[in-house]
Design a protein around this motif. Structure first.
Motif, short mmCIF file in Angstrom:
data_model
loop_
_atom_site.label_atom_id
_atom_site.label_comp_id
_atom_site.label_asym_id
_atom_site.label_seq_id
_atom_site.Cartn_x
_atom_site.Cartn_y
_atom_site.Cartn_z
N ASP A 59 -1.19 4.36 -20.69
CA ASP A 59 -1.45 5.23 -19.42
C ASP A 59 -2.27 4.38 -18.37
O ASP A 59 -1.86 4.21 -17.11
N LEU A 60 -3.17 3.77 -18.92
CA LEU A 60 -3.69 2.41 -18.00
C LEU A 60 -2.87 1.41 -17.41
O LEU A 60 -2.89 1.00 -16.14
N GLU A 61 -2.03 0.97 -18.54
CA GLU A 61 -0.94 0.13 -17.74
C GLU A 61 0.10 0.74 -16.88
O GLU A 61 0.46 0.12 -15.92
N PHE A 62 0.39 2.08 -16.90
CA PHE A 62 1.06 2.58 -15.98
C PHE A 62 0.32 2.78 -14.51
O PHE A 62 1.13 2.41 -13.63
N HIS A 63 -0.95 3.22 -14.81
CA HIS A 63 -1.51 3.11 -13.46
C HIS A 63 -1.97 1.83 -12.73
O HIS A 63 -1.73 1.70 -11.76
N LEU A 64 -2.08 0.85 -13.62
CA LEU A 64 -1.91 -0.65 -12.95
C LEU A 64 -0.65 -0.88 -12.18
O LEU A 64 -0.88 -1.37 -11.24
N LYS A 65 0.38 -0.63 -12.76
CA LYS A 65 1.57 -0.83 -12.17
C LYS A 65 1.69 -0.13 -10.74
O LYS A 65 2.27 -0.50 -9.83
N TYR A 66 1.43 1.31 -10.83
CA TYR A 66 1.42 2.20 -9.81
C TYR A 66 0.47 1.56 -8.61
O TYR A 66 0.98 1.47 -7.50
N TYR A 67 -0.65 1.47 -9.09
CA TYR A 67 -1.54 0.81 -7.96
C TYR A 67 -1.18 -0.53 -7.31
O TYR A 67 -1.11 -0.50 -6.14
N ARG A 68 -0.44 -1.40 -8.21
CA ARG A 68 -0.09 -2.69 -7.82
C ARG A 68 1.18 -2.53 -6.71
O ARG A 68 1.26 -3.20 -5.91
N GLY A 69 2.05 -1.44 -7.13
CA GLY A 69 3.28 -1.08 -6.14
C GLY A 69 2.66 -0.62 -5.00
O GLY A 69 3.33 -1.09 -4.02
N LEU A 70 1.68 0.33 -4.93
CA LEU A 70 1.16 0.86 -3.76
C LEU A 70 0.63 -0.43 -2.97
O LEU A 70 0.85 -0.21 -1.68
N VAL A 71 0.08 -1.14 -3.66
CA VAL A 71 -0.75 -2.30 -2.86
C VAL A 71 0.54 -3.12 -1.97
O VAL A 71 0.21 -3.55 -1.07
N ASN A 72 1.19 -3.68 -2.86
CA ASN A 72 2.57 -4.30 -2.39
C ASN A 72 3.16 -3.53 -1.24
O ASN A 72 3.60 -4.18 -0.06
N TYR A 73 3.45 -2.29 -1.46
CA TYR A 73 4.29 -1.63 -0.17
C TYR A 73 3.28 -1.39 1.13
O TYR A 73 3.80 -1.65 1.97
N ILE A 74 2.07 -1.01 0.84
CA ILE A 74 1.06 -0.92 2.14
C ILE A 74 1.11 -2.30 2.48
O ILE A 74 1.02 -2.45 3.95
N SER A 75 0.98 -3.05 1.82
CA SER A 75 0.69 -4.66 2.62
C SER A 75 1.73 -4.84 3.26
O SER A 75 1.84 -5.72 4.30
N ILE A 123 3.68 -2.99 5.28
CA ILE A 123 3.83 -2.20 6.38
C ILE A 123 3.18 -2.86 7.34
O ILE A 123 1.82 -3.01 7.43
N PRO A 124 3.79 -3.15 8.70
CA PRO A 124 3.08 -3.83 9.78
C PRO A 124 2.12 -2.96 10.36
O PRO A 124 2.41 -1.77 10.46
N ALA A 125 1.10 -3.56 10.70
CA ALA A 125 -0.13 -2.79 11.29
C ALA A 125 0.57 -2.03 12.54
O ALA A 125 -0.05 -0.68 12.78
N ASN A 126 1.30 -2.47 13.67
CA ASN A 126 1.73 -1.83 14.70
C ASN A 126 2.49 -0.78 14.31
O ASN A 126 2.60 0.25 15.06
N ARG A 127 3.11 -0.59 12.86
CA ARG A 127 4.04 0.49 12.61
C ARG A 127 2.83 1.58 12.30
O ARG A 127 3.46 2.73 12.65
N ILE A 128 2.20 1.45 11.69
CA ILE A 128 1.01 2.54 11.39
C ILE A 128 0.44 3.06 12.56
O ILE A 128 0.30 4.34 12.69
N LEU A 129 0.04 2.08 13.65
CA LEU A 129 -0.43 2.52 14.68
C LEU A 129 0.46 3.50 15.56
O LEU A 129 0.03 4.41 16.31
N GLU A 130 1.79 3.02 15.34
CA GLU A 130 2.82 3.85 16.33
C GLU A 130 2.92 5.29 15.97
O GLU A 130 2.99 6.23 16.57
N ASN A 131 2.93 5.57 14.38
CA ASN A 131 2.99 6.76 13.64
C ASN A 131 1.70 7.65 13.96
O ASN A 131 1.66 8.77 13.67
N ARG A 132 0.72 7.03 14.60
CA ARG A 132 -0.59 7.91 14.75
C ARG A 132 -0.48 8.84 16.08
O ARG A 132 -1.01 9.64 16.09
N THR A 133 0.56 8.38 16.78
CA THR A 133 0.52 9.15 17.98
C THR A 133 1.62 10.37 17.85
O THR A 133 2.27 10.59 16.85
#
Length: 88
Positions: free
Chosen positions: A60-76, A78-88
């Motif tokens: 379970d812990l190994e799965f969560h680590l893979k999951y969190y690392r995948g989220l970090v990679n994906y969020i990293s 995403i360009p900041a301007n794309r996030i700001l564009e989506n806010r409007t």
């Protein structure tokens, strides 16, 4: 992972920045790594039933680590301007 972008947008709407979201994920990774290391280094014999539970917890812990690392990679990625564009 559209749902991640929606979640990140909602986080930004509530004043969390991309950096703060990543910081939170890094914290979760650290906590899970520490817990995993503690469990793996514990050499006590707990008997077959608890050893099975220990193995499940490790998986379970190994799965969560893979999951969190995948989220970090994906969020990293995403360009900041794309996030700001989506806010409007």
């Amino acid at each position: 992972m559209d749902w991640v972008e929606v979640l990140l947008k909602k986080s930004c709407d509530k004043t969390l920045t991309k950096t703060e979201v990543l910081h939170s994920l890094f914290h979760m990774i650290e906590v899970n790594e520490n817990t995993l290391n503690h469990i793996q280094l514990d050499s006590r014999d707990f008997g077959p039933e608890l050893e099975e539970l220990k193995a499940t917890e490790i998986r379970d812990l190994e799965f969560h680590l893979k999951y969190y690392r995948g989220l970090v990679n994906y969020i990293s990625s995403i360009p900041a301007n794309r996030i700001l564009e989506n806010r409007t």
